[in-house]
Design an enzyme around this catalytic site. Structure first.
Site, PDB file in Angstrom:
ATOM      1  CD  GLU A   1      -2.789  -1.082  -0.125  1.00  7.90           C
ATOM      2  OE1 GLU A   1      -3.303  -0.055  -0.559  1.00  7.90           O
ATOM      3  OE2 GLU A   1      -2.868  -2.176  -0.727  1.00  7.90           O
TER       4      GLU A   1
ATOM      5  CD1 TRP B   1      -1.271  -0.446  -3.978  1.00 11.78           C
ATOM      6  CD2 TRP B   1      -1.772   0.803  -5.767  1.00 11.78           C
ATOM      7  NE1 TRP B   1      -1.849  -1.257  -4.926  1.00 11.78           N
ATOM      8  CE2 TRP B   1      -2.167  -0.524  -6.029  1.00 11.78           C
ATOM      9  CE3 TRP B   1      -1.991   1.767  -6.769  1.00 11.78           C
ATOM     10  CZ2 TRP B   1      -2.770  -0.911  -7.231  1.00 11.78           C
ATOM     11  CZ3 TRP B   1      -2.591   1.375  -7.970  1.00 11.78           C
ATOM     12  CH2 TRP B   1      -2.968   0.062  -8.189  1.00 11.78           C
TER      13      TRP B   1
ATOM     14  CD1 TRP C   1     -18.406  12.851 -16.946  1.00 11.76           C
ATOM     15  CD2 TRP C   1     -19.037  10.954 -15.957  1.00 11.76           C
ATOM     16  NE1 TRP C   1     -17.276  12.076 -16.772  1.00 11.76           N
ATOM     17  CE2 TRP C   1     -17.641  10.900 -16.162  1.00 11.76           C
ATOM     18  CE3 TRP C   1     -19.659   9.862 -15.344  1.00 11.76           C
ATOM     19  CZ2 TRP C   1     -16.865   9.814 -15.777  1.00 11.76           C
ATOM     20  CZ3 TRP C   1     -18.886   8.777 -14.956  1.00 11.76           C
ATOM     21  CH2 TRP C   1     -17.503   8.758 -15.175  1.00 11.76           C
TER      22      TRP C   1
ATOM     23  CG  ASN D   1      -8.744   1.745   0.589  1.00 10.96           C
ATOM     24  OD1 ASN D   1      -8.649   2.683  -0.179  1.00 10.96           O
ATOM     25  ND2 ASN D   1      -8.547   0.488   0.212  1.00 10.96           N
TER      26      ASN D   1
ATOM     27  CD1 TRP E   1     -13.603  10.951 -13.592  1.00 14.54           C
ATOM     28  CD2 TRP E   1     -12.269  12.005 -12.137  1.00 14.54           C
ATOM     29  NE1 TRP E   1     -12.583  11.538 -14.311  1.00 14.54           N
ATOM     30  CE2 TRP E   1     -11.748  12.192 -13.435  1.00 14.54           C
ATOM     31  CE3 TRP E   1     -11.592  12.581 -11.065  1.00 14.54           C
ATOM     32  CZ2 TRP E   1     -10.590  12.936 -13.689  1.00 14.54           C
ATOM     33  CZ3 TRP E   1     -10.440  13.320 -11.308  1.00 14.54           C
ATOM     34  CH2 TRP E   1      -9.956  13.492 -12.612  1.00 14.54           C
TER      35      TRP E   1
ATOM     36  CD1 TRP F   1     -11.695  10.800  -5.413  1.00 14.59           C
ATOM     37  CD2 TRP F   1     -13.513  10.125  -6.540  1.00 14.59           C
ATOM     38  NE1 TRP F   1     -12.771  10.894  -4.571  1.00 14.59           N
ATOM     39  CE2 TRP F   1     -13.898  10.495  -5.232  1.00 14.59           C
ATOM     40  CE3 TRP F   1     -14.484   9.671  -7.415  1.00 14.59           C
ATOM     41  CZ2 TRP F   1     -15.233  10.421  -4.799  1.00 14.59           C
ATOM     42  CZ3 TRP F   1     -15.809   9.592  -6.985  1.00 14.59           C
ATOM     43  CH2 TRP F   1     -16.163   9.968  -5.698  1.00 14.59           C
TER      44      TRP F   1
HETATM   45  C1  LIG Z   1     -11.727   7.451  -3.906  1.00 13.77           C
HETATM   46  C2  LIG Z   1     -10.513   7.378  -3.043  1.00 13.77           C
HETATM   47  C3  LIG Z   1      -9.968   8.540  -2.499  1.00 13.77           C
HETATM   48  C4  LIG Z   1      -8.820   8.484  -1.712  1.00 13.77           C
HETATM   49  N1  LIG Z   1      -8.298   9.650  -1.199  1.00 13.77           N
HETATM   50  C5  LIG Z   1      -7.154   9.607  -0.473  1.00 13.77           C
HETATM   51  C6  LIG Z   1      -6.577  10.803   0.040  1.00 13.77           C
HETATM   52  O1  LIG Z   1      -7.057  11.921  -0.193  1.00 13.77           O
HETATM   53  N2  LIG Z   1      -5.460  10.694   0.798  1.00 13.77           N
HETATM   54  C7  LIG Z   1      -4.863   9.484   1.058  1.00 13.77           C
HETATM   55  O2  LIG Z   1      -3.824   9.454   1.724  1.00 13.77           O
HETATM   56  N3  LIG Z   1      -5.377   8.345   0.549  1.00 13.77           N
HETATM   57  C8  LIG Z   1      -6.503   8.355  -0.177  1.00 13.77           C
HETATM   58  N4  LIG Z   1      -7.025   7.183  -0.663  1.00 13.77           N
HETATM   59  C9  LIG Z   1      -6.304   5.925  -0.441  1.00 13.77           C
HETATM   60  C10 LIG Z   1      -6.708   5.164   0.849  1.00 13.77           C
HETATM   61  O3  LIG Z   1      -8.101   5.088   0.956  1.00 13.77           O
HETATM   62  C11 LIG Z   1      -6.158   5.828   2.121  1.00 13.77           C
HETATM   63  O4  LIG Z   1      -4.778   6.082   1.973  1.00 13.77           O
HETATM   64  C12 LIG Z   1      -6.348   4.919   3.329  1.00 13.77           C
HETATM   65  O5  LIG Z   1      -7.701   4.633   3.517  1.00 13.77           O
HETATM   66  C13 LIG Z   1      -5.775   5.610   4.536  1.00 13.77           C
HETATM   67  O6  LIG Z   1      -5.958   4.818   5.674  1.00 13.77           O
HETATM   68  P1  LIG Z   1      -4.717   4.276   6.477  1.00 13.77           P
HETATM   69  O7  LIG Z   1      -3.741   5.355   6.718  1.00 13.77           O
HETATM   70  O8  LIG Z   1      -5.246   3.557   7.661  1.00 13.77           O
HETATM   71  O9  LIG Z   1      -4.102   3.285   5.418  1.00 13.77           O
HETATM   72  P2  LIG Z   1      -3.254   1.956   5.525  1.00 13.77           P
HETATM   73  O10 LIG Z   1      -4.076   0.887   4.923  1.00 13.77           O
HETATM   74  O11 LIG Z   1      -2.697   1.730   6.856  1.00 13.77           O
HETATM   75  O12 LIG Z   1      -2.068   2.231   4.477  1.00 13.77           O
HETATM   76  C14 LIG Z   1      -0.860   2.912   4.853  1.00 13.77           C
HETATM   77  C15 LIG Z   1      -0.625   4.089   3.955  1.00 13.77           C
HETATM   78  O13 LIG Z   1      -0.434   3.664   2.616  1.00 13.77           O
HETATM   79  C16 LIG Z   1      -0.999   4.635   1.734  1.00 13.77           C
HETATM   80  N5  LIG Z   1      -2.100   4.005   0.996  1.00 13.77           N
HETATM   81  C17 LIG Z   1      -2.934   3.049   1.430  1.00 13.77           C
HETATM   82  N6  LIG Z   1      -3.811   2.717   0.460  1.00 13.77           N
HETATM   83  C18 LIG Z   1      -3.517   3.491  -0.595  1.00 13.77           C
HETATM   84  C19 LIG Z   1      -4.058   3.619  -1.904  1.00 13.77           C
HETATM   85  N7  LIG Z   1      -5.073   2.859  -2.336  1.00 13.77           N
HETATM   86  N8  LIG Z   1      -3.518   4.539  -2.730  1.00 13.77           N
HETATM   87  C20 LIG Z   1      -2.472   5.299  -2.340  1.00 13.77           C
HETATM   88  N9  LIG Z   1      -1.920   5.219  -1.117  1.00 13.77           N
HETATM   89  C21 LIG Z   1      -2.427   4.330  -0.261  1.00 13.77           C
HETATM   90  C22 LIG Z   1      -1.526   5.763   2.581  1.00 13.77           C
HETATM   91  O14 LIG Z   1      -0.531   6.759   2.677  1.00 13.77           O
HETATM   92  C23 LIG Z   1      -1.763   5.075   3.903  1.00 13.77           C
HETATM   93  O15 LIG Z   1      -1.739   5.938   5.012  1.00 13.77           O
HETATM   94  C24 LIG Z   1      -8.190   7.225  -1.463  1.00 13.77           C
HETATM   95  C25 LIG Z   1      -8.750   6.059  -2.008  1.00 13.77           C
HETATM   96  C26 LIG Z   1      -9.902   6.133  -2.779  1.00 13.77           C
HETATM   97  C27 LIG Z   1     -10.470   4.865  -3.355  1.00 13.77           C
END
Ligand SMILES: Cc1cc2nc3c(=O)[nH]c(=O)nc-3n(C[C@H](O)[C@H](O)[C@H](O)COP(=O)(O)OP(=O)(O)OC[C@H]3O[C@@H](n4cnc5c(N)ncnc54)[C@H](O)[C@@H]3O)c2cc1C
Length: 480
Positions: free
Chosen positions: A280, A283, A311, A346, A364, A387
């Site tokens: 993650e 990502w 849209w 997420n 979106w 998104w």
């Molecule tokens: C529509 C949509 C919008 C999102 N907007 C944001 C946003 O504005 N800011 C944001 O940080 N993340 C965003 N995410 C990605 C993800 O949802 C969040 O990073 C995650 O939910 C944060 O929770 P956590 O810190 O507990 O993540 P954990 O699961 O603990 O992951 C650790 C870290 O990895 C990174 N990460 C995790 N999943 C993703 C992912 N899919 N893409 C990129 N990085 C990721 C984040 O920095 C996160 O803090 C978005 C995802 C979607 C589908």
């Protein structure tokens, strides 16, 4: 000369690359009597108008903590309010300026930094940039032919092949040495600056500040990382790290996260939790590289064909989505969590984003903006990436014909309806078999629990199965 350290998305005094170089540089030059030191943060009014109060609260707490921390070293964090080029123009009236900062990837930040750099260099100062926000510098992970990756799996493979321990080693910052120059600090109030006083009155679900961030990381290492792979998709439990706002504002460094993940990998038998979490984090690296190489994603679909999608953009449906009144419990729970807590799990971010684009056929970009206005962890690259993934317009996105069924997502990831009932309390007495789709509840059951669908909770705003077909056709025929 005024030596400025410009804090931005790196709000920590430790394990910070540009801050390390700043302290080392200062040791050499500050002894000259005319030189001054300035630790600066700029609160830009325009961008702040766009952000939700919970995100601002996170930032305010972070700035307050950082200011107090620096105070212990007799150092002052100056927080100026206004546009960055204007503030530097103002500073330059006093003396030449040399700035140290970590680079940012967002196109609007790059544009702002270009303007400031030009200003500073036109009066014989220097602007030094460093790579700190991501493990690999922007543009640092390329295919063998020198072009950027647009698919995650090969990107990750290449990223890992380039990764060495030194890339996530701690970077020490010598605050003690810096504190020796405390009497040489440049004080903003000496000039015509508007100072910003953080207001810490709003409470939010995730609190700002490095102490809180480091505590989250340690507790996730101890209690969460091992089970991450199996728990991360269930919104009713705390199965993820909640570190995203800390990673965004830099209260925790990305290197600290990698070190922690590798420590877990080295010490556990079942490595799947740490491996999944590391993935993650990669990502995040991927979306930052995408933003760097393809800045058009800021305004347009990554895949240009999908700019032609017609849209439907029905504003009353958009309102229902924003308010959590679509009649789809999992979607409504997610949207209410977003507005109430400044946060969304997420899995539910994916479900709500896909629902907006594929079930309501709304652009979106509308959803991206609404998330930006409410998320504590708003991060341009990750939000845009998430998104465009959900809308199928991005790189390595979900194919347009693979559309989440919101009822099944709810049944699979919130089987007991705990998350739904928490955020949609009017459903608290609905029997479990109808919790994912209350519109199916027979009138006799409704009567028993004194509940009427359509009155106490909305009927589904659209029919998912019909909309799915429409969405697939819309995408199919948008190709030129
Ligand atoms: C529509 C949509 C919008 C999102 N907007 C944001 C946003 O504005 N800011 C944001 O940080 N993340 C965003 N995410 C990605 C993800 O949802 C969040 O990073 C995650 O939910 C944060 O929770 P956590 O810190 O507990 O993540 P954990 O699961 O603990 O992951 C650790 C870290 O990895 C990174 N990460 C995790 N999943 C993703 C992912 N899919 N893409 C990129 N990085 C990721 C984040 O920095 C996160 O803090 C978005 C995802 C979607 C589908």
């Amino acid at each position: 000369m005024i030596f400025v350290y410009w804090f931005r998305k790196d709000l920590r005094p430790d394990d910070n690359r540009a801050f390390h170089h700043f302290t080392e540089h200062l040791k050499k030059y500050i002894s000259e009597p005319e030189n001054k030191l300035l630790l600066l943060y700029i609160k830009n009014k325009n961008s702040f108008n766009y952000f939700g109060s919970k995100r601002i609260n996170f930032l305010n707490l972070t700035l307050t903590e950082l200011k107090n921390y620096l105070k212990d070293y007799n150092l002052n964090l100056e927080i100026a309010e206004g546009s960055s080029p204007e503030i530097f123009k103002n500073l330059l009236k006093s003396d030449n300026v040399t700035v140290f900062a970590n680079s940012q990837v967002e196109p609007y930040s790059i544009n702002r930094d270009e303007k400031v750099k030009k200003l500073i260099e036109s009066s014989s100062g220097k602007f030094y940039f460093f790579s700190d926000t991501t493990i690999m510098e922007f543009g640092g992970v390329l295919k063998d032919d020198g072009t950027p990756y647009t698919v995650f799996t090969p990107f990750k493979k290449k990223f890992l092949s380039l990764l060495f321990e030194k890339d996530y080693a701690k970077i020490k910052c010598d605050l003690k040495a810096l504190s020796k120059f405390s009497e040489k600090q440049f004080i903003l109030s000496e000039m015509n600056f508007k100072r910003y006083e953080p207001d810490n009155s709003v409470n939010s679900f995730i609190k700002g500040g490095r102490k809180e961030g480091v505590a989250f990381l340690n507790s996730f290492y101890k209690d969460g990382m091992q089970t991450y792979k199996y728990q991360r998709d269930f919104p009713a439990i705390k199965g993820t790290s909640l570190l995203s706002p800390h990673l965004h504002f830099g209260t925790v460094s990305i290197r600290e996260c990698f070190r922690t993940a590798y420590k877990k990998l080295e010490t556990s038998q079942d490595k799947t939790g740490a491996e999944t979490w590391l993935s993650e984090l990669i990502w995040r690296e991927f979306y930052y590289q995408i933003t760097f190489h393809f800045p058009h994603v800021m305004e347009k679909s990554f895949k240009s064909d999908y700019e032609n999608i017609l849209w439907e953009n029905d504003s009353s449906n958009f309102k229902k989505w924003c308010e959590g009144k679509t009649g789809y419990p999992i979607v409504d729970a997610g949207m209410r969590q977003l507005v109430q807590d400044g946060w969304m799990h997420n899995r539910v971010r994916m479900v709500t984003a896909m629902f907006l684009t594929k079930d309501l056929l709304i652009d979106w970009k509308w959803g991206e903006k609404f998330f930006a206005e409410h998320l504590i962890d708003l991060d341009f690259a990750n939000n845009n990436g998430g998104w465009q993934w959900s809308a199928s317009t991005g790189c390595d996105a979900q194919p347009y014909f693979r559309i989440f069924n919101p009822y099944l997502q709810s049944a699979k990831f919130d089987a007991d309806g705990i998350y739904v009932k928490k955020y949609v309390p009017e459903l608290k007495n609905v029997p479990l078999q109808y919790i994912h789709n209350p519109s199916e509840m027979p009138p006799t059951v409704q009567k028993e629990i004194n509940f009427k669908t359509g009155k106490d909770y909305p009927l589904p705003v659209v029919n998912h199965f019909e909309m799915k077909e429409r969405a697939i056709n819309l995408f199919k025929y948008s190709k030129r």
